[in-house]
Write an enzyme that holds these catalytic residues in place. Sequence first.
Site, PDB file in Angstrom:
ATOM      1  N   ASP A  98       9.591   5.744 -10.457  1.00  0.00           N
ATOM      2  CA  ASP A  98       9.676   6.411 -11.417  1.00  0.00           C
ATOM      3  C   ASP A  98      10.572   7.189 -12.066  1.00  0.00           C
ATOM      4  O   ASP A  98      10.145   7.855 -12.626  1.00  0.00           O
ATOM      5  CB  ASP A  98       8.010   5.913 -11.508  1.00  0.00           C
ATOM      6  N   LYS A 158      -0.541  -4.053  -2.776  1.00  0.00           N
ATOM      7  CA  LYS A 158      -1.851  -4.068  -2.714  1.00  0.00           C
ATOM      8  C   LYS A 158      -2.149  -1.956  -3.150  1.00  0.00           C
ATOM      9  O   LYS A 158      -1.487  -1.326  -2.816  1.00  0.00           O
ATOM     10  CB  LYS A 158      -2.082  -3.525  -1.518  1.00  0.00           C
ATOM     11  N   SER A 171       0.781  -0.981  -0.445  1.00  0.00           N
ATOM     12  CA  SER A 171      -0.055  -0.216   0.049  1.00  0.00           C
ATOM     13  C   SER A 171       0.505   1.479  -0.246  1.00  0.00           C
ATOM     14  O   SER A 171       1.744   1.282  -0.925  1.00  0.00           O
ATOM     15  CB  SER A 171      -1.096  -0.322   1.260  1.00  0.00           C
TER      16      SER A 171
END
Length: 542
Positions: free
Chosen positions: A315, A329, A304
Amino acid sequence: MEDQKPKNTLFQMRLPIFLALAVICGIFIGAAMSKKGSEQNIAGNYLRFAEILNYIQQDYVDTVDVDKLVDYSITQMLEKLDPHTAYIPARDRQIADAQLESNFEGIGIEFNIIKDTIYVVSPISGGPSEKAGLMAGDKIVKVDTIQMAGNGVTSADVFKRLRGPKGTKVLLTVKRKGSAKLLTYTIIRDKIPTYSIDAAYMIDKTTGYIKISRFGDKTYDEFLEALNDLKKQGMQRLMIDLKDNGGGYLDRATNIADQLISGNKMIVYTDGKGTKYDQEFRARIAGAFETGPVVVLINEGSASASEILSGALQDNDRALIVGRRSFGKGLVQMPVTLNDGSQLRITISRYYTPSGRSIQKPYDKEDASAYDSDLLARYQHGEFFHADSIRFNDSLKYETSKGRTVYGGGGIMPDVFVGRDTSEYTKYLMELFNENVIREYTLNYYQENKAILSKMTYEEYFKSFVVTDAMLKDVIALATKNGVTYNDVQYKRSKSFIQNNVKAYIARSAWGNKGFYQIYNQKDEIYNKGLSSFKEAAKISE
């Protein structure tokens, strides 16, 4: 025999009114939620459900708790949606909300109830349960004299039995995997300081380390304090440890990312039905550590908010991710408080990393078993040990801001994979852990040598304290007493690991988590690989 004519209850007398209101509300709700009202007959379903409840209340042969029936039916209905949409009855709200509070009084565990069994998810760091030796995966079968397994136990029952005033005692009977006998622990309740930064220290003159155990209400403040303190000590590169961090509050994770990511770069975005719940979270402030190499450690227990933070840093080419694929998740739940105080946590959207990757791993709405056993499946097909056991679909290939290849499809795949080291993990070592031998020994050692240890600084202990062969003989003797059969070959393979754990757990008793992790991490394969990867981290963030 005369017909028995039951007297109308207050519930039955009000039922026609309820049904009329249900039909009216259902019509409006159906019109609002469906483009084609005929396709979703919410009013009709509402009426059918209420009608069945009325017959049960009025005519069923035994006395029935209608509230429990409704709770059960709601829970079963939500299981057909996704793994994380959930209903929390009013009686359980306090426990659910307390998971991310900054403090409370009790024994200090995170738990789940699965098929009427209480599983210890994790002892809270520094709390009474961890000090006593409770371990993740333990099943609590009895609290004092009260049987707690197989009898419809609820979170409210656990809360009632385990929490209580500081200084009071509770006796737990525990079933541990790999142990034939039940284990017992007497735990003294205490104020549970649920700090989410377990440790923050300088590894060397330029490298800082911060371990985040969860994203609670005070996590961002704790992180910023730790970050600034490490900078004052000369930190030029940073390691963030998110291993086994199950997540928490989204904004704490995005705020931490903002301290590390410059400009107006994307951190995470969400996509739901229509545009109502679509959101973008971007960097917006001048962060405290926007330059300098960053390494982030993750594993299969990182979920999460941990995945949001590591995905954003990966990224944006701001950090090198080291470890094993994270949990996966990536569904966003919105809490909706209902009129009776219960809460619906309904999935409203999905998280996506800046490159467009979905964090959520696949799931079957009709069969939750595969989702629930995903980590076991990863273990069985070798993913925990070898990177080449992982197969990615080329259609789920994405690129970071600088063109590095990353993959979607569930979880965050690290840039540097680290398999579990099996060289020192033996059956004998596992039995030492299962029987709690090392923690029992170190607690006893600390009590017996407290006066000597109190005269030492941590730095002296770290550099000069040696776990001797005589101490290890005492560990072996305690293990034998606890039913662990000695195996010389396996002991010699695990000896170095045992020594490290003994030293670390003695340090925890004397100096807390900071003392523990600084020693324990020396034998952690992900930590050590991360420490040797800063050159690569520096290259991607240039």
